[in-house]
Design a protein around this motif. Structure first.
Motif, PDB file in Angstrom:
ATOM      1  N   LYS A 107      38.959  43.732  44.764  1.00 45.69           N
ATOM      2  CA  LYS A 107      39.195  42.685  43.767  1.00 45.69           C
ATOM      3  C   LYS A 107      40.065  41.612  44.393  1.00 45.69           C
ATOM      4  O   LYS A 107      41.160  41.901  44.891  1.00 45.69           O
ATOM      5  N   VAL A 108      39.572  40.374  44.403  1.00 48.96           N
ATOM      6  CA  VAL A 108      40.297  39.283  45.051  1.00 48.96           C
ATOM      7  C   VAL A 108      40.259  38.021  44.204  1.00 48.96           C
ATOM      8  O   VAL A 108      39.322  37.808  43.435  1.00 48.96           O
ATOM      9  N   ARG A 109      41.288  37.238  44.337  1.00 47.54           N
ATOM     10  CA  ARG A 109      41.276  35.868  43.809  1.00 47.54           C
ATOM     11  C   ARG A 109      41.728  34.957  44.933  1.00 47.54           C
ATOM     12  O   ARG A 109      42.816  35.115  45.471  1.00 47.54           O
ATOM     13  N   ILE A 110      40.868  34.019  45.306  1.00 43.63           N
ATOM     14  CA  ILE A 110      41.194  33.119  46.408  1.00 43.63           C
ATOM     15  C   ILE A 110      41.862  31.882  45.820  1.00 43.63           C
ATOM     16  O   ILE A 110      41.286  31.224  44.965  1.00 43.63           O
ATOM     17  N   PRO A 111      43.079  31.575  46.236  1.00 42.08           N
ATOM     18  CA  PRO A 111      43.814  30.475  45.610  1.00 42.08           C
ATOM     19  C   PRO A 111      43.201  29.111  45.882  1.00 42.08           C
ATOM     20  O   PRO A 111      42.514  28.922  46.866  1.00 42.08           O
ATOM     21  N   THR A 112      43.470  28.196  44.985  1.00 45.97           N
ATOM     22  CA  THR A 112      43.057  26.812  45.170  1.00 45.97           C
ATOM     23  C   THR A 112      44.170  26.070  45.903  1.00 45.97           C
ATOM     24  O   THR A 112      45.256  26.605  46.118  1.00 45.97           O
ATOM     25  N   CYS A 113      43.910  24.831  46.242  1.00 46.13           N
ATOM     26  CA  CYS A 113      44.925  24.041  46.959  1.00 46.13           C
ATOM     27  C   CYS A 113      46.113  23.716  46.067  1.00 46.13           C
ATOM     28  O   CYS A 113      47.151  23.256  46.549  1.00 46.13           O
ATOM     29  N   HIS A 114      45.982  23.951  44.758  1.00 43.88           N
ATOM     30  CA  HIS A 114      47.066  23.630  43.825  1.00 43.88           C
ATOM     31  C   HIS A 114      47.981  24.823  43.567  1.00 43.88           C
ATOM     32  O   HIS A 114      49.023  24.672  42.934  1.00 43.88           O
ATOM     33  N   ASP A 115      47.603  26.004  44.050  1.00 47.60           N
ATOM     34  CA  ASP A 115      48.431  27.186  43.841  1.00 47.60           C
ATOM     35  C   ASP A 115      49.718  27.109  44.655  1.00 47.60           C
ATOM     36  O   ASP A 115      49.757  26.501  45.721  1.00 47.60           O
ATOM     37  N   LYS A 116      50.753  27.743  44.129  1.00 49.75           N
ATOM     38  CA  LYS A 116      52.030  27.797  44.826  1.00 49.75           C
ATOM     39  C   LYS A 116      52.420  29.252  45.041  1.00 49.75           C
ATOM     40  O   LYS A 116      51.944  30.138  44.345  1.00 49.75           O
ATOM     41  N   PRO A 117      53.293  29.516  46.015  1.00 51.17           N
ATOM     42  CA  PRO A 117      53.712  30.898  46.279  1.00 51.17           C
ATOM     43  C   PRO A 117      54.293  31.555  45.039  1.00 51.17           C
ATOM     44  O   PRO A 117      55.066  30.953  44.295  1.00 51.17           O
ATOM     45  N   GLY A 118      53.887  32.817  44.809  1.00 52.20           N
ATOM     46  CA  GLY A 118      54.417  33.564  43.681  1.00 52.20           C
ATOM     47  C   GLY A 118      53.900  33.110  42.339  1.00 52.20           C
ATOM     48  O   GLY A 118      54.544  33.316  41.307  1.00 52.20           O
TER      49      GLY A 118
ATOM     50  N   ASP B  47      42.588  48.402  36.467  1.00 54.69           N
ATOM     51  CA  ASP B  47      41.139  48.435  36.688  1.00 54.69           C
ATOM     52  C   ASP B  47      40.802  49.742  37.382  1.00 54.69           C
ATOM     53  O   ASP B  47      41.007  49.890  38.585  1.00 54.69           O
ATOM     54  N   THR B  48      40.285  50.678  36.628  1.00 59.73           N
ATOM     55  CA  THR B  48      40.026  52.018  37.181  1.00 59.73           C
ATOM     56  C   THR B  48      38.897  52.012  38.200  1.00 59.73           C
ATOM     57  O   THR B  48      38.787  52.929  39.002  1.00 59.73           O
ATOM     58  N   HIS B  49      38.055  50.977  38.188  1.00 62.61           N
ATOM     59  CA  HIS B  49      36.911  50.944  39.095  1.00 62.61           C
ATOM     60  C   HIS B  49      37.238  50.268  40.433  1.00 62.61           C
ATOM     61  O   HIS B  49      36.442  50.330  41.361  1.00 62.61           O
ATOM     62  N   THR B  50      38.382  49.596  40.505  1.00 63.77           N
ATOM     63  CA  THR B  50      38.729  48.847  41.714  1.00 63.77           C
ATOM     64  C   THR B  50      39.481  49.727  42.701  1.00 63.77           C
ATOM     65  O   THR B  50      40.466  50.371  42.350  1.00 63.77           O
ATOM     66  N   SER B  51      39.012  49.734  43.939  1.00 66.47           N
ATOM     67  CA  SER B  51      39.661  50.527  44.983  1.00 66.47           C
ATOM     68  C   SER B  51      40.798  49.760  45.653  1.00 66.47           C
ATOM     69  O   SER B  51      41.833  50.327  45.977  1.00 66.47           O
ATOM     70  N   ILE B  52      40.584  48.455  45.881  1.00 65.77           N
ATOM     71  CA  ILE B  52      41.566  47.633  46.596  1.00 65.77           C
ATOM     72  C   ILE B  52      41.774  46.325  45.834  1.00 65.77           C
ATOM     73  O   ILE B  52      40.811  45.643  45.494  1.00 65.77           O
ATOM     74  N   ILE B  53      43.040  45.989  45.567  1.00 70.67           N
ATOM     75  CA  ILE B  53      43.387  44.704  44.953  1.00 70.67           C
ATOM     76  C   ILE B  53      44.189  43.898  45.962  1.00 70.67           C
ATOM     77  O   ILE B  53      45.229  44.343  46.439  1.00 70.67           O
ATOM     78  N   LEU B  54      43.681  42.729  46.304  1.00 70.53           N
ATOM     79  CA  LEU B  54      44.359  41.869  47.277  1.00 70.53           C
ATOM     80  C   LEU B  54      44.992  40.682  46.553  1.00 70.53           C
ATOM     81  O   LEU B  54      44.277  39.818  46.046  1.00 70.53           O
ATOM     82  N   PRO B  55      46.323  40.622  46.469  1.00 67.12           N
ATOM     83  CA  PRO B  55      46.969  39.487  45.808  1.00 67.12           C
ATOM     84  C   PRO B  55      46.834  38.190  46.595  1.00 67.12           C
ATOM     85  O   PRO B  55      47.024  37.110  46.084  1.00 67.12           O
TER      86      PRO B  55
END
Length: 540
Positions: free
Chosen positions: A165-176, A188-196
């Motif tokens: 499970k991933v969310r790729i940040p936009t150019c407007h995102d800031k740290p944290g 999410d019981t079906h997700t094996s890996i969550i990448l922040p």
């Protein structure tokens, strides 16, 4: 040492793959940015795709790289730059001359998803080395079924029985930002890996040996100074270079950078010659040979092995370049550079306290990233404010005249604005800010930043001009003008539409629709013979 590609999968660094493994270690070449599709959109997003179209959205190809002492360097051409993500395997084998079996699995992509692709490699590479090519082909088929990357969307990406499970940040995102926090908090019981994060390196781990000098390094990167990172391995070289490039975010680094530079790169002679000044580039190297050939470079960072999270090596010192003479020189920052700004002792105390309290490296990275972000924003806001003042007033935009031009950027005029609206409004750091700005205005980073801002503002003027045209009563206008002038107007309006589409001008959707309506109405008001000519020439 040779690179051979016995298997390449896909339809087809930043950094070189020429010597991936010359030290018998992992090589990587990468950066930062992002894109991705929600599950609800997956079916619509895949309609009309051909075989490997989905794969091509993520990867250029997958290579299996063998190492051969007798064959030598087998890679003769790579005319464009891609990002190379490497999983290196070395197994002792007495039957081979080198005494080891060595092979790498390399993902080649145009996308700088550093953390993401290394996570993918960790999932598929060990199994591939056990099960060989059929397993790798199956993994490529999984990638081909992934939805296309779209900025800001959350994705569930299956890869060989594992769901990421991933969310790729936009150019407007800031740290944290809350998006990253929410991603990790959602059960999410079906997700094996969550990448922040898909693109960020462990910033504190990379800056750990030199965090006492992190503000000075920020200045060197900001100013586009020639910089060499000498590291024990390709992975540490790559990560440190990428950390440096990203420390001035959200300002883009416009000069060149090579996370893993080798003696086989085509620019080797250019970068090692002493007959001309080193170019504006950040190099990451591992070969001890560079300690001698790059002695003339003005800024050199020599680091030891990066420590695991929770550990901190002895802080390196700033040393004179003349001390970098031997191959066994100690870790340090070798430079004669005198920082423009006074060192911020508060961030150093904060990071040192974190080390004492055994604060996780991820938390330390968030602190350091936020510090760099605030420092860069304090620096760039006065420039943004001044450049905004170069924009003509909206009332000066006439639908019957060409869009007005931006005023010229005048360095001395900008400097005068700093007394009242300078970085002191948002930063407590003292020092020679004026000198830092003067140096920056001569750098490739300023040139790239200003060209980007000028293009954006020029496009904004074109969009405002288009909107002004749409607000005019054009049918009333044609009643007062000749047919030739009316046809000329139609042609100009049509060109405006083409420009809006070609340059992706920031116009409102209803503005384009309104302009098309104007064009149709004007043509219908013309005699039938002229209507026919315009239709035949494809002007509607």
């Amino acid at each position: 040492m040779a690179l051979r590609g016995p298997a390449v999968f896909g339809p087809g660094s930043r950094g070189s793959l020429d010597e991936a493994g010359a030290e018998g270690r992992e090589a990587a070449a990468l950066e930062a940015a992002g894109v991705a599709l929600e599950d609800d959109d997956e079916e619509d997003g895949r309609r009309g795709l051909l075989r490997w179209d989905g794969f091509s959205a993520w990867l250029h190809c997958v290579c299996v790289v063998g190492f051969d002492l007798e064959l030598g360097q087998a890679v003769e051409k790579d005319p464009a730059y891609f990002y190379g993500y490497v999983y290196f395997r070395q197994v002792r084998d007495k039957t081979l001359k080198r005494g080891y079996f060595q092979k790498s699995l390399v993902l080649i992509s145009k996308l700088p998803y550093i953390h993401f692709f290394h996570t993918v490699l960790k999932q598929i590479a060990p199994e591939y080395f056990e099960k060989n090519e059929p397993y790798l082909e199956a993994a490529c088929n999984d990638v081909d079924r992934w939805p296309a990357p779209v900025p800001g969307k959350t994705l569930h990406l299956p890869i060989m029985g594992v769901l990421m499970k991933v969310r790729i940040p936009t150019c407007h995102d800031k740290p944290g930002t809350t998006q990253m926090v929410q991603l990790t908090q959602q059960a999410d019981t079906h997700t094996s890996i969550i990448l922040p994060t898909v693109h960020e390196v462990d910033l504190f781990r990379c800056f750990c040996p030199v965090f006492l000098h992190s503000q000075m390094l920020w200045e060197l990167v900001l100013l586009g100074e020639p910089l060499v990172v000498m590291a024990p391995s390709p992975s540490e070289s790559s990560e440190t270079v990428l950390a440096l490039v990203n420390c001035i975010s959200p300002l883009k680094y416009f000069s060149d950078f090579r996370p893993y530079f080798t003696i086989h790169d085509s620019e080797f002679k250019e970068y090692t010659t002493r007959t001309q000044a080193p170019p504006s580039v950040i190099l990451g190297v591992t070969n001890p040979f560079f300690a001698k050939t790059l002695q003339h470079w003005p800024h050199i960072i020599r680091i030891g092995d990066l420590k695991p999270a929770g550990e901190i090596p002895k802080q390196v010192k700033v040393k004179k370049l003349k001390n970098l003479k031997t191959l066994d020189s100690k870790p340090g920052v070798y430079t004669s550079y005198k920082p423009y700004l006074n060192r911020d002792e508060e961030i150093i105390k904060q990071l040192q306290k974190g080390v004492q309290q055994k604060r996780p490296s991820e938390a330390q990275s968030v602190i350091l990233r936020r510090y760099f972000l605030e420092l860069t924003q304090s620096f760039i806001i006065p420039l943004e404010r001044y450049v905004a003042s170069l924009m003509p007033l909206q009332k000066s935009i006439s639908p019957w005249k060409s869009p007005p031009q931006l005023r010229q950027f005048l360095p001395e005029e900008f400097m005068k604005t700093l007394e009242k609206t300078g970085p002191q409004l948002t930063s407590g750091i003292k020092g020679d800010w004026i000198g830092l700005y003067r140096h920056f205005l001569k750098s490739p980073n300023f040139d790239g930043w200003f060209k980007t801002r000028r293009k954006e503002m020029t496009q904004k003027l074109e969009a405002l001009h288009l909107e002004a045209l749409c607000e005019e009563d054009l049918l009333l206008w044609i009643q007062k003008h000749t047919e030739v002038e009316t046809v000329d107007l139609v042609l100009k309006l049509k060109n405006k539409l083409l420009q809006a589409d070609r340059e992706n001008l920031p116009v409102k959707p209803d503005t384009v629709a309104k302009l098309r309506t104007h064009i149709d109405a004007i043509i219908l008001a013309l005699p039938e013979d002229l209507q026919g000519i315009l239709l035949k020439t494809g002007m509607t």
